[in-house]
Design an enzyme around this catalytic site. Sequence first.
Site, short mmCIF file in Angstrom:
data_model
loop_
_atom_site.label_atom_id
_atom_site.label_comp_id
_atom_site.label_asym_id
_atom_site.label_seq_id
_atom_site.Cartn_x
_atom_site.Cartn_y
_atom_site.Cartn_z
N LYS A 1 0.83 -1.21 0.00
CA LYS A 1 0.00 0.00 0.00
C LYS A 1 0.86 1.26 0.00
O LYS A 1 0.47 2.27 -0.58
CB LYS A 1 -0.96 -0.01 1.19
CG LYS A 1 -1.85 -1.26 1.26
CD LYS A 1 -2.61 -1.53 -0.03
CE LYS A 1 -2.91 -3.00 -0.23
NZ LYS A 1 -3.45 -3.35 -1.53
N GLU B 1 -2.58 7.62 7.50
CA GLU B 1 -3.44 8.40 6.59
C GLU B 1 -4.40 9.22 7.43
O GLU B 1 -4.85 8.76 8.48
CB GLU B 1 -4.27 7.46 5.69
CG GLU B 1 -3.55 6.98 4.45
CD GLU B 1 -4.43 6.12 3.57
OE1 GLU B 1 -5.65 6.02 3.80
OE2 GLU B 1 -3.88 5.51 2.63
N ARG C 1 -7.30 -7.76 -10.01
CA ARG C 1 -8.07 -8.96 -10.40
C ARG C 1 -9.43 -8.50 -10.91
O ARG C 1 -9.78 -7.33 -10.81
CB ARG C 1 -8.29 -9.84 -9.16
CG ARG C 1 -9.05 -9.08 -8.07
CD ARG C 1 -9.54 -9.95 -6.95
NE ARG C 1 -10.46 -9.22 -6.09
CZ ARG C 1 -10.10 -8.43 -5.10
NH1 ARG C 1 -8.81 -8.26 -4.79
NH2 ARG C 1 -11.01 -7.79 -4.38
N HIS D 1 -16.18 -4.81 6.19
CA HIS D 1 -15.35 -4.90 4.99
C HIS D 1 -15.80 -5.99 4.03
O HIS D 1 -15.09 -6.36 3.12
CB HIS D 1 -13.87 -5.06 5.36
CG HIS D 1 -13.41 -3.97 6.28
ND1 HIS D 1 -13.47 -2.64 5.95
CD2 HIS D 1 -12.92 -4.01 7.54
CE1 HIS D 1 -13.04 -1.91 6.95
NE2 HIS D 1 -12.71 -2.71 7.94
C1 MV4 Z 1 -9.94 4.59 4.99
C2 MV4 Z 1 -11.12 5.11 5.55
C3 MV4 Z 1 -11.13 6.44 5.91
N1 MV4 Z 1 -10.01 7.19 5.75
N2 MV4 Z 1 -8.87 5.37 4.85
C4 MV4 Z 1 -11.39 0.04 4.75
C5 MV4 Z 1 -10.97 -1.02 3.80
C6 MV4 Z 1 -9.72 -0.56 3.17
N3 MV4 Z 1 -9.74 -0.83 1.78
C7 MV4 Z 1 -9.64 0.89 3.46
N4 MV4 Z 1 -10.71 1.21 4.34
C8 MV4 Z 1 -10.91 2.48 4.76
N5 MV4 Z 1 -9.85 3.32 4.62
C9 MV4 Z 1 -8.91 6.64 5.21
N6 MV4 Z 1 -7.83 7.39 5.07
C10 MV4 Z 1 -12.23 4.28 5.70
C11 MV4 Z 1 -12.11 2.96 5.31
C12 MV4 Z 1 -13.29 2.15 5.53
C13 MV4 Z 1 -14.02 1.66 4.46
C14 MV4 Z 1 -13.62 1.87 3.16
C15 MV4 Z 1 -14.33 1.36 2.12
C16 MV4 Z 1 -15.47 0.63 2.38
C17 MV4 Z 1 -15.88 0.39 3.66
C18 MV4 Z 1 -15.17 0.90 4.72
C19 MV4 Z 1 -15.59 0.67 6.02
C20 MV4 Z 1 -14.87 1.15 7.05
C21 MV4 Z 1 -13.71 1.90 6.81
#
Ligand code: MV4
Length: 526
Positions: free
Chosen positions: A130, A218, A310, A253
């Site tokens: 990442k 982040e 993918r 998630h």
């Molecule tokens: C985040 C975020 C808020 N701010 N990054 C969760 C899964 C991973 N792919 C990244 N995720 C998140 N990253 C920052 N800087 C909130 C999430 C997140 C989230 C993102 C997408 C779909 C569902 C989620 C549920 C909780 C938190």
Amino acid sequence: MSSRLPLRPVTAVTPIRRVLVANRGEIAVRVMRTCHERGIETVAVYSEVDRAAPHVMIADRAIAIGPAPARESYLVIDKIIAACLASGADAVHPGYGFLSENQDFVAACEAAGIIFIGPRAHAMRLMGSKTEARKTVSAAGTPVVPGDNGPGGNGFPDAASALASARQIGFPVLIKAAAGGGGKGMRLVTAEAEFNAAFDGARREALGGFGDDTVYLEKAIMRPRHIEIQVFGDGHGNLVHLGERDCSIQRRHQKVIEEAPSPAVSAELRARMGAAAVAAARAVDYLGAGTCEFLLGADGEFYFLEMNTRLQVEHPVTELIYGLDLVSWQLDVAEGRPLPLTQAELDARRRGHALECRIYAEDPVKFLPSPGRITHLRVPDGAYVRNDSGCYEGAEIPVHYDPMISKLVVWGEDRAAALGRMRRALDEYQVRGIETNLPFHRLALRHAQFLAGEFDTGFIGREHAALTPRAEGPALEAAMIAAALDAASRGRVAAPTTGATNGAATTAEPAGPSAWRTGARGWRSV
Ligand code: MV4
């Protein structure tokens, strides 16, 4: 543009004659169907509990690869390569999950002279880290979430240096694992006092989960939408996007409902996000199908999060609004052909709205897996209804794998039409013998905020009571009344009435016309 030059010169087209699908369930079936349509032979691999699974039945040949646990079968690179060689497959499709994002598998295929239907190993490696991905795509001009990859871009060596950086970024911050993704090894820190414990916890979790304790920071984007852009690259320097999918309806998630287009994305925003995704993909010379995940803030700003290298579970919603088969595109690219359409041609093809409900074998109240035998199954069909399934009546849902039993996908001329069609399809869907999340979907598709397109990644968490079938009392009543009012205001018969019928809408469905439909419409006399 110099970046249009492929790293590896592409020679002649190599027609693929036999594909081994290194996967199971609905995605293996879905991939094999396209192969058969193109006149390509298919080879299934199967574990001991999958002897009679649909992907084995539909394949031209099937090869046993060992015990039920995936780490002893579907995840064993040597067994998959041996099956390719034994069956004479010239290409392997990894599906999603399992070995689909494993660089060692890509290298093993290359060494054995088997075409891997997917991106090259270097793109997979760069996007797998990442911190590398943030650095690489941000250099290409794609906006990333404000943050800090640590000294030298290699993560933070200790809590003190990370805390100093967190103060600069400003709370709330997220501590994330460089080797993570999908939310694993992620900690939200809202105040300085919690920082050290969260830092240690995140590192421990990252080490345990990924064997790598590199963590970075982040800024936390609060109440974001999860918007992802489908991209496609070929070996001739062409890279296009196929718009967005809104995957904000998730729980822990795990995506539950996806749609395209997003109610929150205008044509102008789509063009900007599409260009940002294409730039990110171009930065790693991307080949084949990929997805750039973005967070879309309440203020309309978007940020790249990660790239999935993918074909994704939810690709059908994109297929339906473009009228395309993305697995067929993957095969074209793997054979060395150019992409079938240009960006302008794709933009001109987009039409209507698609929704996907993931049907899981799980208790709809506790969200716990509910494996077992499907004793009765009635699957919806009719115009513009697609059910991608890896199970059948009488099938045993194994405990060893993902509990998703099917993806119900519908298309409509607009969002309202798609919503109505999905409600109808959900009402027709009957599963007995195991618990499913069908009741959850029926409630979600009648929830006022969902209908209005007003939701973010916290939707299920906040609205849990209103989305739980057995829930009673004020939360459910309020949600139902709101949904009914919303539907009435649109002149659509959409929502069920409150009262006994809803409260009694159990997860074990009765024989004959579903009680839900009878209760919901009231026109079917009992
Ligand atoms: C985040 C975020 C808020 N701010 N990054 C969760 C899964 C991973 N792919 C990244 N995720 C998140 N990253 C920052 N800087 C909130 C999430 C997140 C989230 C993102 C997408 C779909 C569902 C989620 C549920 C909780 C938190």
